[in-house]
Design a protein around this motif. Structure first.
Motif, PDB file in Angstrom:
ATOM      1  N   GLN A 111       0.686  -0.927   0.020  1.00  0.00           N
ATOM      2  CA  GLN A 111      -0.253   0.314   0.405  1.00  0.00           C
ATOM      3  C   GLN A 111       0.774   0.979   0.279  1.00  0.00           C
ATOM      4  OE1 GLN A 111      -3.500  -0.056   2.053  1.00  0.00           O
ATOM      5  NE2 GLN A 111      -4.194   1.890   0.739  1.00  0.00           N
ATOM      6  N   SER A 162      -7.915  -5.842  -0.420  1.00  0.00           N
ATOM      7  CA  SER A 162      -6.882  -5.052  -1.183  1.00  0.00           C
ATOM      8  C   SER A 162      -7.512  -5.533  -3.068  1.00  0.00           C
ATOM      9  CB  SER A 162      -5.665  -5.223  -1.138  1.00  0.00           C
ATOM     10  OG  SER A 162      -5.508  -4.584   0.624  1.00  0.00           O
ATOM     11  N   GLN A 216      -6.975   0.245   6.030  1.00  0.00           N
ATOM     12  CA  GLN A 216      -6.941  -0.637   5.222  1.00  0.00           C
ATOM     13  C   GLN A 216      -5.628  -1.204   4.867  1.00  0.00           C
ATOM     14  OE1 GLN A 216      -7.105   0.786   0.700  1.00  0.00           O
ATOM     15  NE2 GLN A 216      -7.800  -0.688  -0.350  1.00  0.00           N
ATOM     16  N   CYS A 252      -9.763   3.520  -0.905  1.00  0.00           N
ATOM     17  CA  CYS A 252      -8.864   2.543  -1.158  1.00  0.00           C
ATOM     18  C   CYS A 252      -8.088   3.141  -2.163  1.00  0.00           C
ATOM     19  CB  CYS A 252      -9.779   1.576  -1.362  1.00  0.00           C
ATOM     20  SG  CYS A 252     -10.673   2.049  -3.650  1.00  0.00           S
ATOM     21  N   GLN A 253      -7.202   2.156  -1.627  1.00  0.00           N
ATOM     22  CA  GLN A 253      -5.871   2.533  -2.988  1.00  0.00           C
ATOM     23  C   GLN A 253      -6.228   2.645  -4.317  1.00  0.00           C
ATOM     24  OE1 GLN A 253      -2.806  -0.396  -2.619  1.00  0.00           O
ATOM     25  NE2 GLN A 253      -1.379   0.563  -3.561  1.00  0.00           N
ATOM     26  N   GLU A 307     -13.185  -2.553  -5.392  1.00  0.00           N
ATOM     27  CA  GLU A 307     -12.088  -2.889  -4.439  1.00  0.00           C
ATOM     28  C   GLU A 307     -12.925  -1.892  -2.518  1.00  0.00           C
ATOM     29  OE1 GLU A 307      -8.033  -0.693  -2.864  1.00  0.00           O
ATOM     30  OE2 GLU A 307      -8.553  -0.395  -4.954  1.00  0.00           O
ATOM     31  N   SER A 308     -12.967  -0.695  -2.841  1.00  0.00           N
ATOM     32  CA  SER A 308     -13.995   0.119  -1.792  1.00  0.00           C
ATOM     33  C   SER A 308     -14.283  -0.965  -1.095  1.00  0.00           C
ATOM     34  CB  SER A 308     -14.042   1.069  -2.403  1.00  0.00           C
ATOM     35  OG  SER A 308     -15.631   1.193  -3.330  1.00  0.00           O
ATOM     36  N   SER A 314     -19.653   2.315   0.106  1.00  0.00           N
ATOM     37  CA  SER A 314     -19.619   2.091   1.135  1.00  0.00           C
ATOM     38  C   SER A 314     -19.429   3.344   2.634  1.00  0.00           C
ATOM     39  CB  SER A 314     -17.429   2.007   0.659  1.00  0.00           C
ATOM     40  OG  SER A 314     -17.531   1.069   0.206  1.00  0.00           O
ATOM     41  N   THR A 374     -16.292   3.748   5.020  1.00  0.00           N
ATOM     42  CA  THR A 374     -15.088   4.262   4.939  1.00  0.00           C
ATOM     43  C   THR A 374     -15.457   4.896   3.462  1.00  0.00           C
ATOM     44  OG1 THR A 374     -15.017   2.577   2.974  1.00  0.00           O
ATOM     45  CG2 THR A 374     -13.881   2.681   5.181  1.00  0.00           C
ATOM     46  N   TYR A 404     -13.077  -3.700   0.651  1.00  0.00           N
ATOM     47  CA  TYR A 404     -12.197  -2.701   2.232  1.00  0.00           C
ATOM     48  C   TYR A 404     -13.185  -2.773   2.889  1.00  0.00           C
ATOM     49  CZ  TYR A 404     -10.693   0.945   4.728  1.00  0.00           C
ATOM     50  OH  TYR A 404     -10.198   2.185   5.722  1.00  0.00           O
ATOM     51  N   GLU A 405     -14.728  -2.778   2.670  1.00  0.00           N
ATOM     52  CA  GLU A 405     -14.952  -2.188   4.100  1.00  0.00           C
ATOM     53  C   GLU A 405     -15.961  -3.568   3.853  1.00  0.00           C
ATOM     54  OE1 GLU A 405     -19.274   0.631   4.132  1.00  0.00           O
ATOM     55  OE2 GLU A 405     -17.942   0.971   3.913  1.00  0.00           O
TER      56      GLU A 405
END
Length: 509
Positions: A5, A450, A326, A409-410, A256-257, A402, A405, A260-261
């Motif tokens: 990350q 991720s 994350q 995210c990345q 991704e988001s 999400s 968050t 992550y959540e």
């Protein structure tokens, strides 16, 4: 995106390794520090690494063209580390590893394995020469360097006004221009395709054996693109924590988001049902605690008295929090620390949260994970937003899908960090087309914060059932190889014996 990350702490597997393997404090010196052997014509000569490292490691560097399309001009150095097979009579070949990123140092991973050999199955170390080749721009290779003070300036990646958007673009341009000033033309040639060609050049220089590859996180993009370009040169290929380099911007944000959540909610569930010895928030409403910290940080940055704006920031905003959590979720081994970080931040001390999101410190090796990570991502991934409205639309996507968050995210950090970046997009997203005879083994966990399970399925569909087998670990955490469970055993059996598990196999560890 399965990278170490780099934008928040490390694009992601490197953070996994940091949690699972004690990373050495000292660094392997490259030839520019007089430690690694210089290459000879067309081959690689190994020599001792710096004396901070175990004697069973050897180091080298190798010269390759800066621009593979014009190889007669400028050159750069690649730095690599080797852990020799301990049973030479049963040696299989070279095993190249990549821990993720982009920007993750493969040399650091091999160094950690050498210092903590129990981390991987002894048969792997016995039968393979394990190679950590740092991609161009990273670690021991000619590094991407940028101005530390410029990079460490705080800017909002969720601008709400035109002035904030203009400040973000100005920041990105200033960072990129500082990288060009300190790095030179390399800044235009750190795309993954160039790194793939570097790996092929090193394979040839090591004698031309068919290659064995173990890619974690971003390493799955690096090595799947290697497979596309050099399909006939592979003995075995493992892709763990898959990154699908073919999705559009909004798809990547959504995929991704939400994963992550989803993993964050798994953390809430784990913590609430744990003993206080495992989780300091046991028995509490952990989601409410997270929301409390997030909202307090939004109202006013939470002080981090253990930081002084040198190695980490002296306070934490809600934006910092949403990106940093994350990286805490990447390894289940970090979850107790995340609970402590939330507890302390809610009480007014966000030091643990800030420490998980380190700043650049002025060391070319260490900082390359941050600087090169940005530079590589900007040459590999779409970042077409060109207005405040574009960025606000992405924020709306995150806020709706999400809500905890809010889309941090990345993938989001890459797309906003690259607006105004001076180097061109040279390796744009596209599907992998693999025509080799070697069957690829993919591994994917179901709750990976991720590299989403959706990306694992997507890359498998691109490769096809006749070219790859996808196995699944029913569990949490980013990548599986270092988890030392049944999934790891299946990957090792494939690497050593080319034994392929049944398609669709699901493991619980």
């Amino acid at each position: 995106m399965g990278r170490s990350q780099v934008f928040t702490s490390a694009f992601l597997a490197l953070a996994t390794l940091g949690a699972a393997v004690p990373m050495p404090g000292s660094r392997i010196a490259s030839s520019r520090r007089g430690a690694a052997a210089q290459n000879t014509t067309g081959s690689i000569t190994w020599g001792p690494c710096s004396d901070q490292f175990a004697a069973n490691l050897t180091c080298a560097n190798y010269t390759v063209p800066l621009d593979w399309s014009n190889p007669g001009n400028e050159t750069i150095q690649l730095g690599l580390v080797r852990h020799e097979a301990t049973d030479k009579s049963a040696r299989i070949g070279y095993l190249f590893v990549n821990p993720g990123g982009p920007g993750g140092q493969a040399s650091d991973l091999v160094s950690s394995i050498a210092q903590s050999p129990g981390v991987v199955n002894p048969e792997i170390l016995a039968r393979f020469d394990v190679i950590g080749l740092d991609p161009r721009g990273v670690g021991l290779s000619t590094p991407v360097q940028c101005d530390t003070d410029t990079y460490n300036r705080r800017v909002s990646f969720f601008p709400k006004t035109q002035a904030e958007y203009d400040a973000l673009v100005a920041y990105n341009k200033a960072v990129g221009e500082s990288c060009r000033a300190k790095t030179g033309r390399l800044i235009d040639f750190v795309d993954t395709i160039s790194a793939v060609k570097d790996h092929e050049a090193v394979r040839k220089a090591l004698g031309g054996e068919k290659i064995n590859l173990l890619g974690l996180s971003y390493g799955t993009q690096l090595f799947s693109q290697y497979a596309e370009l050099f399909p006939d040169n592979i003995r075995a290929l493992v892709l763990d924590g898959n990154l699908q380099h073919s999705q559009g911007e909004s798809s990547n944000l959504l995929i991704e988001s939400t994963t992550y959540e989803l993993t964050l909610k798994k953390f809430f569930e784990w913590c609430a049902n744990s003993t206080t010895a495992d989780c300091v928030l046991s028995g509490q409403d952990v989601e409410a605690k997270f929301v409390s910290v997030r909202d307090k940080a939004a109202a006013s940055p939470i002080p981090a008295p253990g930081c002084d704006d040198t190695s980490c920031r002296a306070n934490v905003t809600d934006e910092d929090l949403r990106f940093t959590v994350q990286s805490y979720l990447i390894s289940v081994g970090s979850w107790p620390n995340l609970a402590r970080a939330l507890e302390q931040a809610d009480a007014g001390n966000a030091t643990l949260m800030s420490e998980a999101n380190p700043l650049a410190v002025g060391d070319p090796y260490t900082d390359s994970s941050l600087f090169a990570g940005t530079a590589i991502a900007c040459q590999d991934w779409d970042h077409a937003a060109a207005s405040l409205a574009d960025v606000l639309a992405k924020g709306t996507l995150g806020a709706n899908f999400s809500p905890l968050t809010r889309g941090a995210c990345q993938s989001y950090k890459i797309q906003t960090s690259c607006i105004g970046w001076p180097a061109p997009l040279t390796n744009p997203p596209k599907k992998i087309v693999y025509k080799g005879a070697t069957k690829i083994l993919q591994a994917q966990s179901t709750f990976d914060p991720s590299t989403s399970y959706a990306w694992g399925l997507g890359l498998h569909a691109e490769l096809g059932d006749d070219k790859s087998v996808l196995i699944v670990r029913n569990g949490t955490g980013h990548t599986s190889y270092l988890s030392d469970g049944a999934t790891t055993a299946a990957m090792n059996a494939y690497l050593v014996n080319l034994t392929m598990p049944e398609p669709g196999t699901v493991f619980d560890s």
